[in-house]
Design an enzyme around this catalytic site. Sequence first.
Site, PDB file in Angstrom:
ATOM      1  N   GLU A 194       5.146  -5.120   8.492  1.00  0.00           N
ATOM      2  CA  GLU A 194       3.749  -5.094   7.912  1.00  0.00           C
ATOM      3  C   GLU A 194       3.354  -6.269   7.217  1.00  0.00           C
ATOM      4  O   GLU A 194       1.800  -6.595   7.430  1.00  0.00           O
ATOM      5  CB  GLU A 194       3.695  -3.881   6.942  1.00  0.00           C
ATOM      6  CG  GLU A 194       3.836  -2.499   7.607  1.00  0.00           C
ATOM      7  CD  GLU A 194       3.490  -1.491   6.298  1.00  0.00           C
ATOM      8  OE1 GLU A 194       3.698  -0.224   6.717  1.00  0.00           O
ATOM      9  OE2 GLU A 194       3.647  -1.985   5.297  1.00  0.00           O
ATOM     10  N   HIS A 226      11.070  -3.209   3.413  1.00  0.00           N
ATOM     11  CA  HIS A 226      11.304  -1.955   2.869  1.00  0.00           C
ATOM     12  C   HIS A 226      11.642  -1.306   4.348  1.00  0.00           C
ATOM     13  O   HIS A 226      11.318  -1.896   5.405  1.00  0.00           O
ATOM     14  CB  HIS A 226      10.223  -1.062   2.442  1.00  0.00           C
ATOM     15  CG  HIS A 226       8.986  -0.676   3.024  1.00  0.00           C
ATOM     16  ND1 HIS A 226       7.867  -1.958   3.483  1.00  0.00           N
ATOM     17  CD2 HIS A 226       8.368   0.343   3.655  1.00  0.00           C
ATOM     18  CE1 HIS A 226       7.013  -1.564   4.013  1.00  0.00           C
ATOM     19  NE2 HIS A 226       6.804  -0.315   4.020  1.00  0.00           N
ATOM     20  N   HIS A 231       0.846  -1.248  -0.106  1.00  0.00           N
ATOM     21  CA  HIS A 231       0.124  -0.132   0.033  1.00  0.00           C
ATOM     22  C   HIS A 231       0.738   1.288  -0.109  1.00  0.00           C
ATOM     23  O   HIS A 231       0.467   2.454   0.492  1.00  0.00           O
ATOM     24  CB  HIS A 231      -0.875  -0.174   1.281  1.00  0.00           C
ATOM     25  CG  HIS A 231      -0.466   0.007   2.541  1.00  0.00           C
ATOM     26  ND1 HIS A 231      -1.052  -0.962   3.572  1.00  0.00           N
ATOM     27  CD2 HIS A 231       0.877   0.291   3.316  1.00  0.00           C
ATOM     28  CE1 HIS A 231      -0.357  -0.699   4.594  1.00  0.00           C
ATOM     29  NE2 HIS A 231       0.679  -0.018   4.440  1.00  0.00           N
TER      30      HIS A 231
END
Length: 279
Positions: A240, A193, A12
């Site tokens: 995440e 990331h 996202h």
Amino acid sequence: MARINASVYTSHVPAIGAAIDNGRTGEDYWKPLFAGYDYSRQWIAARKPDVILLVYNDHASAFDANFVPTFAIATGEEFQPADEGWGPRPVPPVKGHPRLASHIAQSVIQDDFDLTVINNLDVDHGLTVPLSLMFGQPEAWPCPVIPIAVNVVLYPPPSGSRCYALGKALRRAVESFDEDLNVQIWGTGGMSHQLQGPRAGLINAEFDNDFLDQLVTDPEALSQKPHIDYVRLAGSEGIELVMWLIARGAMNDQVEQKHRFYHVPASNTAVGHLILENH
């Protein structure tokens, strides 16, 4: 009764939303990324759900350091796009499904998960970017969405195994709802990331693709991966990915992979995407 028939998994990245909103999807940098969702838009047009359970994390838009629930469900009628510092995204409001959301809250809390119940909630890019990737730029989102927020921002986040078990509890809740609904569950965020520090820009394609493999074929084992593995191998924001385990836990053990896509980079982030259907 209601059924969860399919699950969608996607990153996202906020810059994806900016590229859509500013008409930049055809630029050389962005075009390969959006091409990876061509099949997905066709697939969902043919299999439009009645309701989506969308698992995401808030980025200090609805919650701040004073109040961060580990798991939360939004039961309101409508959710506005959040202002994340540069104005709300120019996307439609998100329509909720209060009856199903309230039923899920009761069922899951009775199933020993302490969900925080929220009536009023502004939703940020964590929720709206996946909708844009799958549905494009409609005047209104084509179905109701129930936001399920997970803390993967402040320590300690929930374990992968707890997320996987929550997915199973969500499935039980949906299947005990007394209305015939075609439900999808989406897991969002990731992939590898890191946004700060000396490892900023870290991308680990080997880790990401191993995660995608295992999510499909052996999610039970994947749910046992400790937090430190995500942080060391996928960067601080790679945690995440535990949210994908919630969506996978709500599916059958054996699933059919309809689509898989992986792309780097997208604003210094790896983008992963899967569509799975129950047999």
